[in-house]
Design an enzyme around this catalytic site. Structure first.
Site, PDB file in Angstrom:
ATOM      1  N   SER A 109      -1.580  39.185  16.542  1.00  0.00           N
ATOM      2  CA  SER A 109      -1.351  38.884  15.118  1.00  0.00           C
ATOM      3  C   SER A 109      -2.430  39.520  14.250  1.00  0.00           C
ATOM      4  CB  SER A 109      -1.388  37.361  14.912  1.00  0.00           C
ATOM      5  OG  SER A 109      -1.496  37.041  13.547  1.00  0.00           O
TER       6      SER A 109
ATOM      7  N   TYR B 132       0.735  41.845   8.902  1.00  0.00           N
ATOM      8  CA  TYR B 132       0.939  41.274   7.580  1.00  0.00           C
ATOM      9  C   TYR B 132       0.397  42.323   6.626  1.00  0.00           C
ATOM     10  CZ  TYR B 132       2.117  36.553   9.183  1.00  0.00           C
ATOM     11  OH  TYR B 132       2.734  35.470   9.750  1.00  0.00           O
TER      12      TYR B 132
ATOM     13  N   THR C 166       6.115  42.034  10.154  1.00  0.00           N
ATOM     14  CA  THR C 166       6.750  40.744   9.889  1.00  0.00           C
ATOM     15  C   THR C 166       7.353  40.776   8.486  1.00  0.00           C
ATOM     16  OG1 THR C 166       5.273  39.605  11.396  1.00  0.00           O
ATOM     17  CG2 THR C 166       6.313  38.250   9.712  1.00  0.00           C
TER      18      THR C 166
ATOM     19  N   LYS D 251      10.216  42.231  12.416  1.00  0.00           N
ATOM     20  CA  LYS D 251      10.303  40.868  12.954  1.00  0.00           C
ATOM     21  C   LYS D 251      10.665  39.893  11.830  1.00  0.00           C
ATOM     22  CE  LYS D 251       7.385  37.348  15.177  1.00  0.00           C
ATOM     23  NZ  LYS D 251       7.001  36.437  14.083  1.00  0.00           N
TER      24      LYS D 251
ATOM     25  N   HIS E 116      10.614  32.906  12.496  1.00  0.00           N
ATOM     26  CA  HIS E 116       9.180  32.600  12.481  1.00  0.00           C
ATOM     27  C   HIS E 116       8.921  31.229  13.112  1.00  0.00           C
ATOM     28  CE1 HIS E 116       5.685  34.574  10.312  1.00  0.00           C
ATOM     29  NE2 HIS E 116       5.100  33.502  10.787  1.00  0.00           N
TER      30      HIS E 116
HETATM   31  C1  FMN Z   1       0.889  28.596  15.299  1.00  0.00           C
HETATM   32  C2  FMN Z   1       1.772  29.764  15.023  1.00  0.00           C
HETATM   33  C3  FMN Z   1       1.245  30.870  14.382  1.00  0.00           C
HETATM   34  C4  FMN Z   1       2.058  31.974  14.123  1.00  0.00           C
HETATM   35  N1  FMN Z   1       1.497  33.077  13.552  1.00  0.00           N
HETATM   36  C5  FMN Z   1       2.264  34.169  13.361  1.00  0.00           C
HETATM   37  C6  FMN Z   1       1.681  35.363  12.850  1.00  0.00           C
HETATM   38  O1  FMN Z   1       0.488  35.432  12.601  1.00  0.00           O
HETATM   39  N2  FMN Z   1       2.504  36.425  12.640  1.00  0.00           N
HETATM   40  C7  FMN Z   1       3.849  36.369  12.923  1.00  0.00           C
HETATM   41  O2  FMN Z   1       4.564  37.350  12.725  1.00  0.00           O
HETATM   42  N3  FMN Z   1       4.405  35.268  13.446  1.00  0.00           N
HETATM   43  C8  FMN Z   1       3.661  34.171  13.671  1.00  0.00           C
HETATM   44  N4  FMN Z   1       4.220  33.061  14.227  1.00  0.00           N
HETATM   45  C9  FMN Z   1       5.638  33.093  14.650  1.00  0.00           C
HETATM   46  C10 FMN Z   1       5.758  33.556  16.105  1.00  0.00           C
HETATM   47  O3  FMN Z   1       5.459  34.930  16.222  1.00  0.00           O
HETATM   48  C11 FMN Z   1       7.183  33.356  16.652  1.00  0.00           C
HETATM   49  O4  FMN Z   1       8.118  33.927  15.772  1.00  0.00           O
HETATM   50  C12 FMN Z   1       7.535  31.882  16.885  1.00  0.00           C
HETATM   51  O5  FMN Z   1       6.410  31.148  17.290  1.00  0.00           O
HETATM   52  C13 FMN Z   1       8.632  31.784  17.944  1.00  0.00           C
HETATM   53  O6  FMN Z   1       9.026  30.488  18.143  1.00  0.00           O
HETATM   54  P1  FMN Z   1       8.484  29.554  19.359  1.00  0.00           P
HETATM   55  O7  FMN Z   1       7.143  29.066  18.928  1.00  0.00           O
HETATM   56  O8  FMN Z   1       9.521  28.465  19.399  1.00  0.00           O
HETATM   57  O9  FMN Z   1       8.439  30.403  20.603  1.00  0.00           O
HETATM   58  C14 FMN Z   1       3.427  31.954  14.492  1.00  0.00           C
HETATM   59  C15 FMN Z   1       3.949  30.833  15.138  1.00  0.00           C
HETATM   60  C16 FMN Z   1       3.141  29.748  15.423  1.00  0.00           C
HETATM   61  C17 FMN Z   1       3.733  28.568  16.143  1.00  0.00           C
END
Ligand code: FMN
Length: 353
Positions: free
Chosen positions: A104, A128, A154, A222, A246
């Site tokens: 990330s 981002y 993203t 994404k 997300h």
């Molecule tokens: C704590 C947390 C932080 C996240 N941070 C980002 C991020 O920095 N960038 C991003 O594109 N997605 C982020 N996501 C989304 C994840 O990449 C992903 O789409 C999502 O967690 C998938 O669902 P799951 O947790 O049920 O596997 C984050 C998700 C969580 C739970």
């Protein structure tokens, strides 16, 4: 601990309430967060019998990179809240497991630091895209220089979703958390909103041209949730799409990622590789996503639970238990490899007509 749910329970006990809420929570009423998980139960597997499954592999290829299983590590922010080694521990576990980690932008380590920890292992970088274009350009140069293999933009974050759980638990960032890939330090409270303030909310499809000139790596988008946007992604030169909401953290009330997958796959065909994430907790969930046309999936929270429970080893165990579940599921489904799983291996749940 023998499954992902066990890791979640143990992580909840280990983490402080603020970080746990930040990791576990979704936006608004968390309808989409729940829908992501529930969607898998609405699809059923259709196993074929008397298939030779004496030799089965979970290996597959994603954007030309061979991976040990169709489960990649999703980009998640602030991994140091789970373990002092944070993203380095996750990267090492992913590398040892033979899969791709997507780092990330909101990490505590730079692309160069993560790449140095896992020399030669496949890494992707999630962007981002900040308003500070000069900063973004330098960041992209650092990502390329460090040997990352793809850029994941993203696109579902023009502004932060409404995160009530964080507010209720008064989630506050520790003041010593490095954020080397951001142009300015984030406010320590209302962190999700603070990320939203950095992201350029005026980006459009036209800006992808600039991005592709600033960074020659294969590009994945994404956060695509419609056939229309999937077609635009293909037309604008994306090599891949991640069907994702997300993890239910952005617009609440959108469909489960799994339920959008068929329309996206139908719209783009073979033109781009389609991945998905959201709600994967079992190997059989991965098989359902493959059957509906995903080349691979990404795992977000399960990786964080592993990291919180036992650092690098915890992440390694979560990846391995999912891989073993996939291997077992492939055999029982009558398939010898991930790309043998097709639309005929799944059906909508409910009585046959
Ligand atoms: C704590 C947390 C932080 C996240 N941070 C980002 C991020 O920095 N960038 C991003 O594109 N997605 C982020 N996501 C989304 C994840 O990449 C992903 O789409 C999502 O967690 C998938 O669902 P799951 O947790 O049920 O596997 C984050 C998700 C969580 C739970």
């Amino acid at each position: 601990m023998i499954n992902v749910d066990d890791y979640e329970k143990a992580a909840r006990e280990r983490l402080d309430p603020g970080p746990y809420a930040y990791y576990a929570g979704g936006s608004g009423d968390e309808q989409t967060l729940r829908a992501n998980v529930e969607a898998f139960a609405r699809w059923e597997l259709r196993p074929r019998v008397l298939v030779d499954v004496g030799e089965v592999t979970t290996r597959t290829e994603v954007l030309g990179t061979e991976v040990s299983s169709p489960v990649l590590v999703a980009p998640t922010a602030f991994q140091r809240l789970a373990d002092p080694e944070g993203e380095l521990a996750t990267a090492r576990a992913a590398a040892a497991a033979g899969t791709i980690m997507c780092l990330s932008t909101v990490a505590s380590f730079s692309p160069a630091e993560v790449a140095a920890a896992v020399s030669g292992a496949p890494l992707w970088f999630q962007l981002y895209w900040s308003r500070d274009r000069g900063f973004t350009k330098e960041l992209l140069a650092a990502v390329t220089e460090a040997g990352f293999r793809a850029l994941v933009l993203t696109v579902d974050f023009p502004v932060a979703g409404n995160r009530e759980r964080d507010a209720r638990e008064d989630f506050t960032l520790p003041d010593d958390l490095p954020q080397p890939n951001l142009p300015v330090a984030l406010a320590r409270k209302d962190v999700h909103a603070a990320i939203g303030q950095i992201v350029d909310s005026r980006l459009t499809w036209k800006d992808l041209e600039w991005l592709r000139s600033a960074c020659e790596l294969p590009l994945l988008l994404k956060g695509v949730l419609t056939a229309e946007d999937a077609v635009l992604a293909a037309e604008h030169g994306a090599s891949g799409i991640v069907v994702s909401n997300h993890g239910g953290r952005q617009l609440d009330g959108v469909p489960a990622a799994l339920d959008v997958l068929p329309e996206v796959v139908e719209a783009v065909g073979e033109r781009v590789e389609v991945l998905m994430d959201g709600g994967i907790r079992r190997g059989t969930d991965v098989l359902k996503a493959l059957a509906l046309g995903a080349r691979a999936v990404l795992s977000g929270r399960p990786i964080l639970w592993g990291l919180a429970v036992d650092g690098e080893d915890g992440v390694a165990r979560v990846l391995e238990l999912l891989r073993v579940e996939i291997e077992n599921g492939l055999k029982l489904l009558g398939c010898t490899r991930p790309d043998e799983v097709t639309r005929t291996h799944v059906r909508r749940a409910g009585p046959s007509v």
